[in-house]
Design an enzyme around this catalytic site. Sequence first.
Site, PDB file in Angstrom:
ATOM      1  N   ASN A  48      -5.878   3.178  10.495  1.00 32.42           N
ATOM      2  CA  ASN A  48      -5.027   2.114  11.043  1.00 32.42           C
ATOM      3  C   ASN A  48      -4.840   2.204  12.555  1.00 32.42           C
ATOM      4  OD1 ASN A  48      -3.614   4.399   9.631  1.00 32.42           O
ATOM      5  ND2 ASN A  48      -1.956   3.685  10.963  1.00 32.42           N
ATOM      6  N   ALA A  79       0.816  -1.213   0.000  1.00 33.10           N
ATOM      7  CA  ALA A  79       0.000   0.000   0.000  1.00 33.10           C
ATOM      8  C   ALA A  79       0.850   1.264   0.000  1.00 33.10           C
ATOM      9  CB  ALA A  79      -0.954  -0.003   1.189  1.00 33.10           C
ATOM     10  N   THR A  80       2.041   1.217   0.588  1.00 30.42           N
ATOM     11  CA  THR A  80       2.907   2.399   0.557  1.00 30.42           C
ATOM     12  C   THR A  80       3.214   2.771  -0.892  1.00 30.42           C
ATOM     13  OG1 THR A  80       3.922   1.816   2.668  1.00 30.42           O
ATOM     14  CG2 THR A  80       5.155   3.335   1.264  1.00 30.42           C
ATOM     15  N   GLN A 116      -6.317  -1.110   5.368  1.00 27.39           N
ATOM     16  CA  GLN A 116      -6.896  -1.766   6.549  1.00 27.39           C
ATOM     17  C   GLN A 116      -8.279  -2.352   6.253  1.00 27.39           C
ATOM     18  OE1 GLN A 116      -5.571  -2.339   9.493  1.00 27.39           O
ATOM     19  NE2 GLN A 116      -3.738  -1.078   9.361  1.00 27.39           N
ATOM     20  N   THR A 150       9.512  -7.218 -12.834  1.00 27.78           N
ATOM     21  CA  THR A 150       9.023  -8.587 -13.031  1.00 27.78           C
ATOM     22  C   THR A 150       7.969  -8.923 -11.984  1.00 27.78           C
ATOM     23  OG1 THR A 150      11.149  -9.265 -13.918  1.00 27.78           O
ATOM     24  CG2 THR A 150       9.720 -11.023 -13.095  1.00 27.78           C
ATOM     25  N   CYS A 210       4.420   5.034  16.133  1.00 27.53           N
ATOM     26  CA  CYS A 210       5.245   3.853  16.339  1.00 27.53           C
ATOM     27  C   CYS A 210       6.551   3.965  15.582  1.00 27.53           C
ATOM     28  CB  CYS A 210       4.491   2.599  15.915  1.00 27.53           C
ATOM     29  SG  CYS A 210       3.726   2.739  14.313  1.00 27.53           S
ATOM     30  N   ALA A 231      -1.659  -6.972   0.928  1.00 27.22           N
ATOM     31  CA  ALA A 231      -2.056  -8.331   1.320  1.00 27.22           C
ATOM     32  C   ALA A 231      -1.794  -8.633   2.788  1.00 27.22           C
ATOM     33  CB  ALA A 231      -1.321  -9.358   0.447  1.00 27.22           C
ATOM     34  N   HIS A 232      -0.752  -8.014   3.367  1.00 28.15           N
ATOM     35  CA  HIS A 232      -0.290  -8.517   4.672  1.00 28.15           C
ATOM     36  C   HIS A 232      -1.138  -8.101   5.862  1.00 28.15           C
ATOM     37  CE1 HIS A 232       1.935  -5.073   6.620  1.00 28.15           C
ATOM     38  NE2 HIS A 232       1.967  -4.603   5.380  1.00 28.15           N
TER      39      HIS A 232
HETATM   40  C1  LIG Z   1      -0.185  -0.749   6.615  1.00 26.04           C
HETATM   41  C2  LIG Z   1      -0.735   0.452   5.975  1.00 26.04           C
HETATM   42  C3  LIG Z   1      -0.099   1.045   4.873  1.00 26.04           C
HETATM   43  C4  LIG Z   1       1.216   0.531   4.340  1.00 26.04           C
HETATM   44  O1  LIG Z   1       1.036  -0.687   3.683  1.00 26.04           O
HETATM   45  P1  LIG Z   1       2.310  -1.572   3.237  1.00 26.04           P
HETATM   46  O2  LIG Z   1       1.711  -2.598   2.371  1.00 26.04           O
HETATM   47  O3  LIG Z   1       2.880  -2.103   4.504  1.00 26.04           O
HETATM   48  O4  LIG Z   1       3.236  -0.676   2.515  1.00 26.04           O
HETATM   49  C5  LIG Z   1      -0.702   2.131   4.295  1.00 26.04           C
HETATM   50  N1  LIG Z   1      -1.847   2.637   4.746  1.00 26.04           N
HETATM   51  C6  LIG Z   1      -2.490   2.106   5.809  1.00 26.04           C
HETATM   52  C7  LIG Z   1      -3.778   2.677   6.252  1.00 26.04           C
HETATM   53  C8  LIG Z   1      -1.946   0.999   6.454  1.00 26.04           C
HETATM   54  O5  LIG Z   1      -2.578   0.488   7.505  1.00 26.04           O
END
Ligand SMILES: *Cc1c(COP(=O)(O)O)cnc(C)c1O
Length: 386
Positions: free
Chosen positions: A153, A73-74, A181, A242, A328, A202-203
Amino acid sequence: MAELPIYLDCHATTPVDPRVVDAMLPFFTDYFGNPSSLHGYGWQADAAVKKSREIIAQTINAQPQEIVFTSGATEANNLAIKGVAEAYFNHGKHIITVQTEHSAVLDPCRYLESLGFEVTYLPVNADGLVDFSALEKAIRPETILVSVMVANNEIGVLQPLQSIGELCQDQGILFHTDAAQAIGKVPLDVQAMNIHLMSMTAHKVYGPKGIGALYVRRRQPRVNLVAQLHGGGHERGMRSGTLYPPQIVGFATAIELAAAEMAAEGERLCGLRSQLLQHLHQLPDIHINGHPSQRLPGNLNVSFGGVDGQSLLLGLQPVVALSSGSACSAASTAPSHVLKALGRSDSLAYASLRFGLGRFTTAAEIERVGQAVVDTVNTLRGLKGV
Ligand SMILES: *Cc1c(COP(=O)(O)O)cnc(C)c1O
Protein backbone atom coordinates in the site's frame (compact mmCIF):
# COMPACT_ATOMS: atom_id res chain seq x y z
CA MET A 1 -16.12 26.43 -0.25
CA ALA A 2 -12.47 26.59 -1.28
CA GLU A 3 -11.50 24.43 -4.21
CA LEU A 4 -10.16 21.05 -3.09
CA PRO A 5 -6.67 20.00 -4.16
CA ILE A 6 -6.02 17.39 -6.86
CA TYR A 7 -6.58 13.89 -5.44
CA LEU A 8 -3.55 11.61 -5.69
CA ASP A 9 -4.17 9.45 -2.63
CA CYS A 10 -5.81 6.43 -4.26
CA HIS A 11 -3.99 3.96 -1.98
CA ALA A 12 -5.93 5.45 0.95
CA THR A 13 -9.29 5.25 -0.77
CA THR A 14 -11.00 5.98 -4.09
CA PRO A 15 -14.22 7.75 -5.01
CA VAL A 16 -17.15 5.46 -5.80
CA ASP A 17 -17.60 5.19 -9.56
CA PRO A 18 -20.99 6.69 -10.55
CA ARG A 19 -21.81 3.42 -12.36
CA VAL A 20 -21.37 1.63 -9.03
CA VAL A 21 -23.63 4.13 -7.25
CA ASP A 22 -26.33 3.55 -9.89
CA ALA A 23 -26.18 -0.21 -9.32
CA MET A 24 -26.42 0.23 -5.54
CA LEU A 25 -29.28 2.72 -5.27
CA PRO A 26 -32.30 0.43 -5.78
CA PHE A 27 -31.08 -1.77 -2.93
CA PHE A 28 -31.56 0.98 -0.36
CA THR A 29 -35.20 1.60 -1.15
CA ASP A 30 -36.92 -0.80 -3.57
CA TYR A 31 -35.12 -4.06 -2.80
CA PHE A 32 -34.43 -3.47 0.87
CA GLY A 33 -35.17 -6.96 2.18
CA ASN A 34 -33.02 -9.03 4.51
CA PRO A 35 -31.41 -11.74 2.36
CA SER A 36 -32.11 -14.26 5.15
CA SER A 37 -35.90 -13.63 5.15
CA LEU A 38 -38.10 -16.33 3.67
CA HIS A 39 -40.44 -14.16 1.62
CA GLY A 40 -40.39 -12.11 -1.57
CA TYR A 41 -38.43 -9.19 -0.13
CA GLY A 42 -35.78 -11.52 1.25
CA TRP A 43 -35.62 -13.57 -1.94
CA GLN A 44 -35.07 -10.44 -4.06
CA ALA A 45 -32.18 -9.32 -1.86
CA ASP A 46 -30.81 -12.85 -1.67
CA ALA A 47 -30.80 -13.14 -5.46
CA ALA A 48 -28.74 -9.94 -5.74
CA VAL A 49 -26.27 -11.19 -3.12
CA LYS A 50 -26.01 -14.53 -4.92
CA LYS A 51 -25.28 -12.87 -8.26
CA SER A 52 -22.70 -10.57 -6.65
CA ARG A 53 -20.99 -13.52 -5.01
CA GLU A 54 -20.77 -15.26 -8.40
CA ILE A 55 -19.26 -12.18 -10.07
CA ILE A 56 -16.62 -11.75 -7.38
CA ALA A 57 -15.77 -15.46 -7.36
CA GLN A 58 -15.48 -15.56 -11.13
CA THR A 59 -12.99 -12.68 -11.33
CA ILE A 60 -10.55 -14.53 -9.05
CA ASN A 61 -11.31 -18.04 -10.39
CA ALA A 62 -12.99 -19.21 -7.16
CA GLN A 63 -16.35 -20.83 -6.35
CA PRO A 64 -19.18 -18.60 -5.04
CA GLN A 65 -19.32 -20.59 -1.75
CA GLU A 66 -15.69 -19.66 -1.13
CA ILE A 67 -16.49 -15.93 -0.78
CA VAL A 68 -17.14 -14.75 2.80
CA PHE A 69 -18.36 -11.15 2.96
CA THR A 70 -16.75 -8.93 5.61
CA SER A 71 -16.65 -5.22 6.43
CA GLY A 72 -13.40 -4.84 4.48
CA ALA A 73 -9.82 -6.05 4.31
CA THR A 74 -9.01 -5.33 7.96
CA GLU A 75 -11.71 -7.73 9.06
CA ALA A 76 -10.82 -10.25 6.34
CA ASN A 77 -7.16 -10.25 7.47
CA ASN A 78 -8.20 -10.69 11.10
CA LEU A 79 -10.55 -13.54 10.21
CA ALA A 80 -7.91 -15.27 8.10
CA ILE A 81 -4.99 -14.98 10.51
CA LYS A 82 -6.73 -15.42 13.85
CA GLY A 83 -9.23 -17.88 12.38
CA VAL A 84 -6.43 -20.12 11.06
CA ALA A 85 -4.41 -19.78 14.28
CA GLU A 86 -7.38 -20.92 16.35
CA ALA A 87 -8.26 -23.76 13.99
CA TYR A 88 -4.74 -25.15 13.51
CA PHE A 89 -2.81 -24.49 16.74
CA ASN A 90 -2.77 -28.24 17.37
CA HIS A 91 -0.58 -28.59 14.26
CA GLY A 92 1.81 -25.82 15.28
CA LYS A 93 2.02 -22.28 16.50
CA HIS A 94 4.35 -20.65 13.98
CA ILE A 95 3.32 -18.03 11.40
CA ILE A 96 5.45 -16.33 8.74
CA THR A 97 4.77 -12.85 7.38
CA VAL A 98 6.78 -9.90 6.04
CA GLN A 99 8.03 -6.69 7.65
CA THR A 100 6.36 -4.52 4.99
CA GLU A 101 2.80 -5.84 5.48
CA HIS A 102 -0.13 -3.55 6.36
CA SER A 103 -0.88 -3.09 10.05
CA ALA A 104 -4.07 -5.10 9.52
CA VAL A 105 -1.78 -8.13 9.07
CA LEU A 106 1.06 -7.17 11.43
CA ASP A 107 -1.19 -6.32 14.38
CA PRO A 108 -3.19 -9.58 14.38
CA CYS A 109 0.19 -11.37 14.24
CA ARG A 110 1.48 -9.37 17.20
CA TYR A 111 -1.73 -10.16 19.07
CA LEU A 112 -1.18 -13.88 18.41
CA GLU A 113 2.37 -13.56 19.76
CA SER A 114 0.84 -12.33 23.01
CA LEU A 115 -1.13 -15.60 23.10
CA GLY A 116 1.98 -17.74 22.68
CA PHE A 117 2.29 -18.02 18.89
CA GLU A 118 5.65 -17.40 17.24
CA VAL A 119 5.81 -15.09 14.24
CA THR A 120 8.68 -14.61 11.79
CA TYR A 121 8.70 -11.17 10.10
CA LEU A 122 10.72 -11.66 6.91
CA PRO A 123 12.98 -8.92 5.59
CA VAL A 124 12.70 -7.56 2.05
CA ASN A 125 15.49 -6.60 -0.35
CA ALA A 126 16.22 -3.00 -1.36
CA ASP A 127 13.47 -3.19 -4.03
CA GLY A 128 10.85 -4.25 -1.51
CA LEU A 129 10.56 -7.82 -2.77
CA VAL A 130 10.40 -10.56 -0.17
CA ASP A 131 13.63 -12.48 0.23
CA PHE A 132 12.55 -15.89 -1.11
CA SER A 133 15.46 -17.87 0.35
CA ALA A 134 14.76 -16.30 3.76
CA LEU A 135 11.18 -17.53 3.40
CA GLU A 136 12.34 -21.05 2.57
CA LYS A 137 14.67 -21.05 5.56
CA ALA A 138 12.00 -19.69 7.93
CA ILE A 139 9.67 -22.64 7.36
CA ARG A 140 9.55 -25.07 10.28
CA PRO A 141 7.61 -28.27 10.93
CA GLU A 142 5.25 -26.24 13.15
CA THR A 143 4.58 -23.49 10.57
CA ILE A 144 0.83 -23.30 9.90
CA LEU A 145 0.45 -20.10 7.87
CA VAL A 146 2.35 -17.83 5.50
CA SER A 147 0.84 -14.37 4.92
CA VAL A 148 2.33 -12.22 2.13
CA MET A 149 0.46 -9.35 0.50
CA VAL A 150 -0.03 -9.06 -3.27
CA ALA A 151 0.68 -5.32 -3.63
CA ASN A 152 2.12 -3.00 -1.01
CA ASN A 153 0.00 0.00 0.00
CA GLU A 154 2.97 2.38 0.21
CA ILE A 155 5.38 1.36 -2.54
CA GLY A 156 3.02 -0.67 -4.76
CA VAL A 157 5.52 -3.52 -5.07
CA LEU A 158 4.02 -6.79 -6.32
CA GLN A 159 5.32 -9.84 -4.47
CA PRO A 160 6.14 -13.08 -6.34
CA LEU A 161 2.87 -14.75 -5.34
CA GLN A 162 3.17 -17.61 -7.79
CA SER A 163 6.40 -18.99 -6.32
CA ILE A 164 5.32 -18.35 -2.73
CA GLY A 165 2.06 -20.21 -3.43
CA GLU A 166 3.92 -23.15 -4.92
CA LEU A 167 6.29 -23.34 -1.97
CA CYS A 168 3.39 -23.33 0.52
CA GLN A 169 1.47 -25.93 -1.47
CA ASP A 170 4.57 -28.21 -1.55
CA GLN A 171 5.15 -27.79 2.19
CA GLY A 172 1.49 -28.25 3.17
CA ILE A 173 1.30 -24.78 4.72
CA LEU A 174 -1.69 -22.46 4.33
CA PHE A 175 -1.07 -19.36 2.21
CA HIS A 176 -2.95 -16.13 2.90
CA THR A 177 -2.58 -12.96 0.85
CA ASP A 178 -3.85 -9.44 1.49
CA ALA A 179 -5.09 -8.29 -1.93
CA ALA A 180 -6.64 -5.00 -0.75
CA GLN A 181 -4.52 -2.90 -3.14
CA ALA A 182 -4.37 -5.45 -5.94
CA ILE A 183 -7.90 -6.61 -6.60
CA GLY A 184 -9.15 -5.16 -9.89
CA LYS A 185 -5.71 -3.78 -10.75
CA VAL A 186 -3.63 -6.86 -11.50
CA PRO A 187 -4.87 -10.30 -12.60
CA LEU A 188 -5.47 -12.66 -9.66
CA ASP A 189 -6.23 -16.37 -9.96
CA VAL A 190 -6.49 -18.26 -6.67
CA GLN A 191 -6.15 -21.62 -8.44
CA ALA A 192 -3.11 -20.84 -10.57
CA MET A 193 -1.42 -19.01 -7.67
CA ASN A 194 -2.16 -21.69 -5.04
CA ILE A 195 -3.79 -19.13 -2.76
CA HIS A 196 -5.78 -20.55 0.16
CA LEU A 197 -7.10 -17.35 1.71
CA MET A 198 -7.32 -13.88 0.14
CA SER A 199 -8.50 -10.58 1.65
CA MET A 200 -10.32 -8.05 -0.52
CA THR A 201 -11.94 -4.65 -0.10
CA ALA A 202 -14.17 -2.52 -2.33
CA HIS A 203 -13.15 1.03 -1.46
CA LYS A 204 -9.68 0.90 -3.03
CA VAL A 205 -11.21 -0.01 -6.37
CA TYR A 206 -14.01 2.57 -6.81
CA GLY A 207 -16.52 0.69 -4.67
CA PRO A 208 -18.08 1.72 -1.35
CA LYS A 209 -16.34 1.67 2.01
CA GLY A 210 -17.38 -0.88 4.62
CA ILE A 211 -17.51 -3.97 2.40
CA GLY A 212 -14.96 -6.58 1.46
CA ALA A 213 -14.53 -10.33 1.48
CA LEU A 214 -12.28 -13.18 2.41
CA TYR A 215 -11.75 -15.95 -0.11
CA VAL A 216 -11.59 -19.24 1.81
CA ARG A 217 -10.59 -22.32 -0.21
CA ARG A 218 -12.93 -25.32 0.06
CA ARG A 219 -10.94 -28.01 -1.71
CA GLN A 220 -7.32 -29.05 -2.07
CA PRO A 221 -7.05 -28.19 0.73
CA ARG A 222 -10.28 -27.39 2.55
CA VAL A 223 -9.42 -24.52 4.88
CA ASN A 224 -10.97 -24.50 8.36
CA LEU A 225 -11.48 -21.21 10.14
CA VAL A 226 -12.73 -20.40 13.61
CA ALA A 227 -15.25 -17.56 13.30
CA GLN A 228 -14.35 -14.28 14.97
CA LEU A 229 -17.96 -13.00 15.01
CA HIS A 230 -20.63 -15.28 16.43
CA GLY A 231 -24.35 -14.92 15.84
CA GLY A 232 -26.82 -16.07 13.22
CA GLY A 233 -24.33 -18.32 11.44
CA HIS A 234 -24.27 -16.35 8.19
CA GLU A 235 -21.57 -16.96 5.57
CA ARG A 236 -21.29 -20.69 6.30
CA GLY A 237 -20.81 -19.93 9.98
CA MET A 238 -17.62 -17.97 9.33
CA ARG A 239 -19.03 -14.45 9.69
CA SER A 240 -22.34 -13.76 11.36
CA GLY A 241 -24.26 -10.55 10.73
CA THR A 242 -27.05 -9.47 8.38
CA LEU A 243 -25.70 -9.11 4.86
CA TYR A 244 -25.77 -5.62 3.38
CA PRO A 245 -27.05 -5.90 -0.22
CA PRO A 246 -26.34 -2.30 -1.37
CA GLN A 247 -22.68 -2.63 -0.39
CA ILE A 248 -22.38 -6.15 -1.77
CA VAL A 249 -23.90 -5.15 -5.12
CA GLY A 250 -21.58 -2.13 -5.19
CA PHE A 251 -18.55 -4.30 -4.44
CA ALA A 252 -19.40 -6.75 -7.23
CA THR A 253 -20.10 -3.97 -9.73
CA ALA A 254 -16.80 -2.28 -8.86
CA ILE A 255 -14.86 -5.53 -9.28
CA GLU A 256 -16.61 -6.32 -12.56
CA LEU A 257 -15.86 -2.87 -14.03
CA ALA A 258 -12.25 -2.93 -12.86
CA ALA A 259 -11.69 -6.38 -14.37
CA ALA A 260 -13.16 -5.32 -17.71
CA GLU A 261 -11.06 -2.15 -17.85
CA MET A 262 -7.92 -3.49 -16.18
CA ALA A 263 -5.60 -3.75 -19.19
CA ALA A 264 -6.42 -0.39 -20.78
CA GLU A 265 -6.52 1.42 -17.45
CA GLY A 266 -3.20 -0.10 -16.36
CA GLU A 267 -1.57 1.19 -19.53
CA ARG A 268 -3.09 4.64 -19.12
CA LEU A 269 -1.87 4.90 -15.52
CA CYS A 270 1.64 3.78 -16.48
CA GLY A 271 1.67 6.59 -19.06
CA LEU A 272 0.61 9.17 -16.46
CA ARG A 273 3.19 7.87 -14.02
CA SER A 274 5.96 8.25 -16.63
CA GLN A 275 4.75 11.80 -17.24
CA LEU A 276 5.02 12.54 -13.51
CA LEU A 277 8.46 10.95 -13.29
CA GLN A 278 9.68 13.08 -16.18
CA HIS A 279 8.95 16.15 -14.08
CA LEU A 280 10.58 14.71 -10.97
CA HIS A 281 13.73 13.75 -12.88
CA GLN A 282 14.45 17.47 -13.29
CA LEU A 283 15.47 17.29 -9.62
CA PRO A 284 18.79 15.88 -8.41
CA ASP A 285 18.96 13.58 -5.37
CA ILE A 286 15.61 11.79 -5.75
CA HIS A 287 15.18 8.14 -4.84
CA ILE A 288 12.42 5.90 -6.15
CA ASN A 289 11.19 3.55 -3.44
CA GLY A 290 10.32 0.02 -4.50
CA HIS A 291 10.97 -2.06 -7.60
CA PRO A 292 10.94 0.13 -10.74
CA SER A 293 8.57 -2.04 -12.78
CA GLN A 294 7.16 -4.82 -10.57
CA ARG A 295 4.60 -2.53 -8.96
CA LEU A 296 1.03 -1.29 -9.28
CA PRO A 297 0.49 0.89 -12.36
CA GLY A 298 -0.89 3.83 -10.32
CA ASN A 299 1.83 3.87 -7.67
CA LEU A 300 4.92 6.04 -7.38
CA ASN A 301 6.83 6.53 -4.12
CA VAL A 302 9.75 8.93 -4.09
CA SER A 303 12.16 10.25 -1.44
CA PHE A 304 13.69 13.70 -1.87
CA GLY A 305 17.15 14.25 -0.40
CA GLY A 306 17.82 17.44 1.52
CA VAL A 307 14.24 18.47 2.24
CA ASP A 308 12.13 18.26 5.35
CA GLY A 309 9.22 15.89 4.79
CA GLN A 310 6.73 17.87 6.85
CA SER A 311 7.51 21.12 5.01
CA LEU A 312 7.21 19.33 1.67
CA LEU A 313 3.74 18.00 2.45
CA LEU A 314 2.63 21.37 3.83
CA GLY A 315 3.95 23.20 0.79
CA LEU A 316 2.08 20.89 -1.56
CA GLN A 317 -1.15 20.81 0.43
CA PRO A 318 -2.99 23.53 -1.53
CA VAL A 319 -2.24 21.79 -4.86
CA VAL A 320 -2.40 18.06 -4.23
CA ALA A 321 -3.83 15.64 -1.67
CA LEU A 322 -1.36 12.84 -1.06
CA SER A 323 0.40 11.10 1.79
CA SER A 324 3.94 10.97 2.89
CA GLY A 325 5.40 7.48 2.75
CA SER A 326 5.75 7.79 6.50
CA ALA A 327 3.31 6.27 8.93
CA CYS A 328 -0.06 7.94 8.57
CA SER A 329 -1.51 6.77 11.87
CA ALA A 330 -2.34 9.90 13.82
CA ALA A 331 -0.43 9.07 16.98
CA SER A 332 2.73 7.93 15.26
CA THR A 333 5.56 10.19 14.16
CA ALA A 334 7.84 7.24 13.40
CA PRO A 335 9.14 6.95 9.84
CA SER A 336 7.37 4.45 7.57
CA HIS A 337 8.12 0.85 8.57
CA VAL A 338 8.00 -0.04 4.87
CA LEU A 339 10.66 2.48 3.80
CA LYS A 340 12.80 1.52 6.79
CA ALA A 341 12.58 -2.13 5.71
CA LEU A 342 13.97 -1.09 2.31
CA GLY A 343 16.97 0.30 4.16
CA ARG A 344 16.13 4.00 3.74
CA SER A 345 17.56 6.43 6.32
CA ASP A 346 15.11 8.15 8.67
CA SER A 347 15.51 11.49 6.89
CA LEU A 348 14.83 10.00 3.42
CA ALA A 349 11.93 7.99 4.83
CA TYR A 350 10.42 11.19 6.23
CA ALA A 351 11.02 13.15 3.02
CA SER A 352 8.96 10.85 0.82
CA LEU A 353 5.75 11.19 -1.16
CA ARG A 354 3.35 8.41 -2.09
CA PHE A 355 1.58 9.24 -5.34
CA GLY A 356 -1.58 7.22 -5.88
CA LEU A 357 -2.94 7.80 -9.37
CA GLY A 358 -6.39 6.54 -10.24
CA ARG A 359 -9.27 6.20 -12.67
CA PHE A 360 -10.18 9.88 -12.54
CA THR A 361 -6.63 11.27 -12.70
CA THR A 362 -5.99 13.33 -15.84
CA ALA A 363 -2.84 14.32 -17.74
CA ALA A 364 -3.57 17.99 -16.97
CA GLU A 365 -3.61 17.22 -13.24
CA ILE A 366 -0.29 15.38 -13.50
CA GLU A 367 1.24 18.41 -15.25
CA ARG A 368 0.18 20.68 -12.40
CA VAL A 369 1.32 18.29 -9.68
CA GLY A 370 4.66 17.57 -11.37
CA GLN A 371 5.39 21.26 -11.66
CA ALA A 372 4.30 21.95 -8.07
CA VAL A 373 6.52 19.21 -6.63
CA VAL A 374 9.56 20.43 -8.56
CA ASP A 375 8.93 24.04 -7.51
CA THR A 376 8.31 23.16 -3.86
CA VAL A 377 11.39 20.94 -3.57
CA ASN A 378 13.56 23.61 -5.24
CA THR A 379 12.19 26.29 -2.91
CA LEU A 380 12.77 24.19 0.22
CA ARG A 381 16.29 23.26 -0.85
CA GLY A 382 17.02 26.92 -1.66
CA LEU A 383 15.82 28.06 1.77
CA LYS A 384 18.02 25.49 3.41
CA GLY A 385 21.08 26.79 1.59
CA VAL A 386 20.56 30.34 2.89
C1 LIG B 1 -6.55 -0.44 2.85
C2 LIG B 1 -5.83 -1.67 3.18
C3 LIG B 1 -6.29 -2.54 4.18
C4 LIG B 1 -7.51 -2.21 5.02
O1 LIG B 1 -8.67 -2.34 4.26
P1 LIG B 1 -10.08 -1.82 4.83
O2 LIG B 1 -11.05 -2.37 3.88
O3 LIG B 1 -9.99 -0.33 4.82
O4 LIG B 1 -10.24 -2.37 6.19
C5 LIG B 1 -5.59 -3.69 4.40
N1 LIG B 1 -4.50 -4.01 3.71
C6 LIG B 1 -4.01 -3.20 2.74
C7 LIG B 1 -2.82 -3.61 1.97
C8 LIG B 1 -4.66 -2.00 2.45
O5 LIG B 1 -4.17 -1.21 1.51
